[in-house]
Write a protein that holds these residues in place. Sequence first.
Motif, PDB file in Angstrom:
ATOM      1  N   TYR A 128      37.286  73.504  73.520  1.00 25.17           N
ATOM      2  CA  TYR A 128      38.450  73.750  74.384  1.00 25.17           C
ATOM      3  C   TYR A 128      38.412  75.204  74.847  1.00 25.17           C
ATOM      4  O   TYR A 128      38.275  76.127  74.041  1.00 25.17           O
ATOM      5  N   GLU A 129      38.525  75.402  76.142  1.00 23.64           N
ATOM      6  CA  GLU A 129      38.435  76.755  76.690  1.00 23.64           C
ATOM      7  C   GLU A 129      39.710  77.559  76.412  1.00 23.64           C
ATOM      8  O   GLU A 129      40.799  77.013  76.410  1.00 23.64           O
ATOM      9  N   PRO A 130      39.604  78.888  76.151  1.00 24.35           N
ATOM     10  CA  PRO A 130      38.344  79.634  76.096  1.00 24.35           C
ATOM     11  C   PRO A 130      37.759  79.769  74.688  1.00 24.35           C
ATOM     12  O   PRO A 130      36.585  80.043  74.540  1.00 24.35           O
ATOM     13  N   SER A 131      38.599  79.578  73.644  1.00 22.16           N
ATOM     14  CA  SER A 131      38.121  79.864  72.288  1.00 22.16           C
ATOM     15  C   SER A 131      38.371  78.735  71.306  1.00 22.16           C
ATOM     16  O   SER A 131      38.359  78.947  70.102  1.00 22.16           O
ATOM     17  N   GLY A 132      38.614  77.517  71.816  1.00 17.14           N
ATOM     18  CA  GLY A 132      38.887  76.395  70.941  1.00 17.14           C
ATOM     19  C   GLY A 132      40.361  76.267  70.617  1.00 17.14           C
ATOM     20  O   GLY A 132      41.195  77.090  71.034  1.00 17.14           O
ATOM     21  N   ARG A 133      40.695  75.241  69.859  1.00 17.93           N
ATOM     22  CA  ARG A 133      42.073  75.040  69.421  1.00 17.93           C
ATOM     23  C   ARG A 133      42.068  74.235  68.126  1.00 17.93           C
ATOM     24  O   ARG A 133      41.173  73.428  67.879  1.00 17.93           O
ATOM     25  N   LEU A 134      43.074  74.494  67.299  1.00 24.73           N
ATOM     26  CA  LEU A 134      43.216  73.805  66.018  1.00 24.73           C
ATOM     27  C   LEU A 134      44.290  72.736  66.153  1.00 24.73           C
ATOM     28  O   LEU A 134      45.425  73.026  66.538  1.00 24.73           O
ATOM     29  N   LEU A 135      43.920  71.481  65.871  1.00 27.35           N
ATOM     30  CA  LEU A 135      44.848  70.356  65.958  1.00 27.35           C
ATOM     31  C   LEU A 135      45.204  69.893  64.549  1.00 27.35           C
ATOM     32  O   LEU A 135      44.316  69.617  63.734  1.00 27.35           O
ATOM     33  N   LEU A 136      46.480  69.801  64.252  1.00 24.39           N
ATOM     34  CA  LEU A 136      46.958  69.256  62.988  1.00 24.39           C
ATOM     35  C   LEU A 136      47.789  68.019  63.323  1.00 24.39           C
ATOM     36  O   LEU A 136      48.771  68.110  64.064  1.00 24.39           O
ATOM     37  N   VAL A 137      47.375  66.857  62.784  1.00 21.14           N
ATOM     38  CA  VAL A 137      47.986  65.580  63.153  1.00 21.14           C
ATOM     39  C   VAL A 137      49.111  65.284  62.155  1.00 21.14           C
ATOM     40  O   VAL A 137      48.884  64.714  61.081  1.00 21.14           O
ATOM     41  N   ALA A 138      50.322  65.667  62.515  1.00 18.60           N
ATOM     42  CA  ALA A 138      51.454  65.617  61.590  1.00 18.60           C
ATOM     43  C   ALA A 138      51.722  64.225  61.012  1.00 18.60           C
ATOM     44  O   ALA A 138      51.937  64.096  59.804  1.00 18.60           O
ATOM     45  N   PRO A 139      51.733  63.137  61.821  1.00 20.97           N
ATOM     46  CA  PRO A 139      52.018  61.822  61.234  1.00 20.97           C
ATOM     47  C   PRO A 139      51.018  61.412  60.160  1.00 20.97           C
ATOM     48  O   PRO A 139      51.397  60.813  59.154  1.00 20.97           O
ATOM     49  N   ASN A 140      49.747  61.736  60.358  1.00 21.82           N
ATOM     50  CA  ASN A 140      48.730  61.358  59.383  1.00 21.82           C
ATOM     51  C   ASN A 140      48.839  62.178  58.105  1.00 21.82           C
ATOM     52  O   ASN A 140      48.601  61.671  57.003  1.00 21.82           O
ATOM     53  N   ILE A 141      49.185  63.438  58.241  1.00 17.48           N
ATOM     54  CA  ILE A 141      49.380  64.281  57.059  1.00 17.48           C
ATOM     55  C   ILE A 141      50.544  63.751  56.233  1.00 17.48           C
ATOM     56  O   ILE A 141      50.454  63.627  54.998  1.00 17.48           O
ATOM     57  N   VAL A 142      51.646  63.412  56.898  1.00 13.15           N
ATOM     58  CA  VAL A 142      52.805  62.860  56.191  1.00 13.15           C
ATOM     59  C   VAL A 142      52.446  61.524  55.542  1.00 13.15           C
ATOM     60  O   VAL A 142      52.824  61.247  54.393  1.00 13.15           O
TER      61      VAL A 142
END
Length: 337
Positions: A128-142
């Motif tokens: 993901y431009e320009p430096s990436g991104r961190l995705l945290l999937v809240a429903p799955n964590i719960v």
Amino acid sequence: MVDWDFAVTLGAKVAGEGPEVTSADAATVVAELRADADRSTALVRDFTGLVAAERTAPVLIVDRRGWVQANADGFSRILEPMISRLAEKRGVPQGLSLTIGSRVTGAEVGLLLGFLGTKVLGQFDPFYEPSGRLLLVAPNIVHVEREIDADESDFRLWVCLHEETHRVQFTAVPWMRDHLFSQMQALTETMEPSRMLDDVLRRVSEAIRGGGGSLLDLVSSPEQKAIIDRITGVMSLLEGHADVVMDGVGPSVIPSVDVIRARFNERRKGVGTLDRVLRRLLGLDAKMAQYRDGAAFVRHIVDQAGMEQFNAVWEEPAHLPSKAEIGDPAAWMRRVL
């Protein structure tokens, strides 16, 4: 040739919404995950010695549809060369053929993303431009923290430590992103989409009957196998390193880390027939091996030479371990150290 909008719509339906939570609880989860991700940056830096500028990549707390959308965007970029090559060879389909064909391929991608969208807890998207991104999937964590009856705060920080390690890997090692992307591009450029369709259908049939391997096993040429081996080596390193960090940092900040790890590992064993078939096809069993083998590789070198010496692995692409070296860390040490 791929209806990406249809893929996202179908993928979101297949994934579903996830567990029910109140608005207040949802707001608490989002705030806690965001704070844990920020907190993890310094914890990862102190443990690994890797220095990544803070907030160079955004942290997004997403639902399952958001994860599906993000990965559809990533797939479209990685697969673009293969789709363009097929269009040049066969011409771009028109009218009804285009509509039907793009819907079929969109459905295939959507089903894949829908299944994975129920499994993934977090993911660093380096492309993901320009430096990436961190995705945290809240429903799955719960969902998982409820399923294994984990302490909520401890489990959320534990997940964030793993995913934040990936953010640090790619932002503290700036060449890693382009290197991995170039390997994936090289693999797609060697594939012949029309020949693979029959092979994919045959592999699905074999998996349903209890045999066969993953779809990645369809690559057969020496060139493809060499690329796969390089990608496997890199991914095993990245995943194993993140597991070592989360378990190494964990005891000092997560009181119940040992309970979480034991229950989480046990949960991986309890899957149904359909789940086993899909895991085999998608290579998720191999993914679990990447965590295990990569972690053993990292621990061996850190135990023998220390973290500072291990960090030579991040200096240049030539220092990355091969797939064979992941299983023989002493060989990597002889070659690099």
